[in-house]
Design a protein around this motif. Structure first.
Motif, PDB file in Angstrom:
ATOM      1  N   GLN A 132       0.826  -1.216   0.000  1.00 45.21           N
ATOM      2  CA  GLN A 132       0.000   0.000   0.000  1.00 45.21           C
ATOM      3  C   GLN A 132       0.856   1.259   0.000  1.00 45.21           C
ATOM      4  N   LEU A 133       1.920   1.245   0.771  1.00 49.08           N
ATOM      5  CA  LEU A 133       2.807   2.406   0.838  1.00 49.08           C
ATOM      6  C   LEU A 133       3.526   2.602  -0.494  1.00 49.08           C
ATOM      7  N   TRP A 134       4.002   1.528  -1.062  1.00 50.16           N
ATOM      8  CA  TRP A 134       4.694   1.628  -2.353  1.00 50.16           C
ATOM      9  C   TRP A 134       3.747   2.050  -3.468  1.00 50.16           C
ATOM     10  N   ASP A 135       2.522   1.549  -3.444  1.00 50.39           N
ATOM     11  CA  ASP A 135       1.545   1.959  -4.463  1.00 50.39           C
ATOM     12  C   ASP A 135       1.267   3.452  -4.382  1.00 50.39           C
ATOM     13  N   ARG A 136       1.219   3.975  -3.181  1.00 46.32           N
ATOM     14  CA  ARG A 136       1.038   5.412  -3.008  1.00 46.32           C
ATOM     15  C   ARG A 136       2.256   6.173  -3.532  1.00 46.32           C
ATOM     16  N   PHE A 137       3.432   5.608  -3.328  1.00 43.02           N
ATOM     17  CA  PHE A 137       4.684   6.189  -3.807  1.00 43.02           C
ATOM     18  C   PHE A 137       4.707   6.235  -5.343  1.00 43.02           C
TER      19      PHE A 137
END
Length: 401
Positions: A132-137
């Motif tokens: 989820q964090l990487w997708d936001r990145f």
């Protein structure tokens, strides 16, 4: 006595006239002739057909006219699918993969509009807790990055179709790496502290090299997070004149003490270097690493688990041949201050705005394109899965995305 011109009736009865030809005999001859004629026609047509096919096949070699109508044929033959593979699964062995990936075009100009991309290569044993964090990145930066995930052979990533990680798992089965050493190189899974970690790194690099737009290659783990926004990371890497592979000479049992003298004369003690496994390479160096066979085999043979080849192979190889292209530092922050064989792990309770800022501005000075800078780390590890919630809550304020 005069000869008689015709026989008497009695004689005619005794000497009958020759019988007329039976009509069935003529029919049989006609049918026989017809059969022979038809057989000749069939043989002639067959011979003519073989000649035509042979002629056409020879003509096709020099004057091809076949039009591939099936979608799979057009996709397989298309230039786009060659320079930017859409599907990562393939049946190539490691030897075949490394050979293909090490091909380097000799022409300076690309015959397509090439936008340099950063390949984010994740090496994980199982789930990726920070998807989820990487997708936001990654969001909003499509076309500037590629994602690759190397897992255990029997593990399948479970992510949504909207995720940047969807369909980005590479084949991770341990095929024989080199034909001449099949019995020695047949492995089953990646294990910590062994050369199988180098195998996984080379496999990630090789799969990423198949996309000709990938210009920078960064290795990450499932416990890594970005500490800057995408634009900062992208510009930092793409416009760097150097790669980021930590490489230094450590005069201790954990450094030079791991050197095996049987590596000489190919690799000597003064060549030996140590560094972090978490590297970043430009395309040129990535191709050199994938193509290397000679030095890889020496490490496989003589750098046993207590040697930790993932900490020495790449730093040593680059030091020997491409030191001028390397910055000799890593862009992934890790906390080794607590000692021991493993770095510190940070969970939910450790995630604060101040903590993330301390990683971004930790007082370290390094060089970037031969000039001093305070921006030395773009990523950080190790973080436990329960840190995801706090990181999502802080990402816009702490990391800028």
């Amino acid at each position: 006595m005069k000869p008689r011109s015709k026989p008497d009736e009695d004689e005619a009865d005794f000497f009958p006239c020759p019988p007329r030809k039976n009509w069935s005999v003529g029919l049989i001859k006609f049918i026989s002739f017809l059969v022979i004629f038809m057989a000749g026609v069939v043989i002639g047509l067959s011979a003519s057909g073989r000649f035509t096919r042979s002629f056409n096949s020879q003509t096709e070699i020099f004057f091809p006219s076949t039009m591939y109508m099936a979608n799979c044929d057009k996709e397989f033959l298309s230039f786009k699918s060659f320079v930017t593979p859409e599907h990562l699964m393939h049946s190539m062995t490691d030897e075949e993969l490394f050979w293909r990936a090490s091909m380097v075009p000799k022409m300076e100009e690309y015959p397509f509009q090439r936008v340099p991309k950063v390949a984010f290569m994740f090496m994980t044993r199982g789930p990726l807790p920070f998807v989820q964090l990487w997708d936001r990145f990654f969001k909003g930066h499509e076309g500037l990055y590629s994602v690759y995930a190397h897992t255990l052979p029997d593990y399948k990533l479970n992510v949504s179709e909207s995720s940047a990680f969807y369909g980005r798992q590479i084949p991770s089965e341990m095929h024989e790496a080199f034909t001449g050493f099949k019995s020695m190189l047949k492995l089953k899974e990646v294990s910590w502290g062994s050369v199988t970690l180098v195998d996984a790194e080379k496999r990630l690099l090789a799969n990423a090299l198949l996309d000709f737009s990938n210009e920078r290659f960064v290795l990450l783990s499932e416990s890594c997070i970005p500490v800057y926004d995408f634009s900062t990371v992208y510009n930092y890497l793409v416009y760097s004149a150097h790669s980021f592979v930590e490489s230094y000479d450590e005069i201790s049992q954990q450094g030079r003490g791991r050197y095996n003298r049987r590596m000489a004369p190919t690799i000597k003690l003064y060549h030996w270097r140590k560094g972090s496994q978490w590297f970043e390479l430009n395309r040129e160096l990535a191709a050199y690493i994938v193509a290397d066979y000679q030095y890889y085999l020496i490490f496989r043979k003589y750098c046993k688990p207590s040697c930790y080849p993932d900490e020495h192979y790449m730093p040593t190889y680059l030091n020997m041949f491409h030191g001028s292209l390397n910055s000799n530092r890593t862009v992934t922050w890790v906390d080794w201050s607590r000692g021991g064989p493993h770095p510190a792990v940070y969970g939910a309770s450790s995630i604060t705005l101040e903590f993330i800022q301390s990683i971004r501005n930790n007082g370290t000075t390094c060089t970037y394109n031969s000039k001093p800078t305070s921006v030395c780390f773009l990523f950080a590890r190790k973080f436990s899965p329960n840190a995801l919630g706090p990181l999502l809550n802080l990402s816009s304020r702490a990391m800028g995305f």
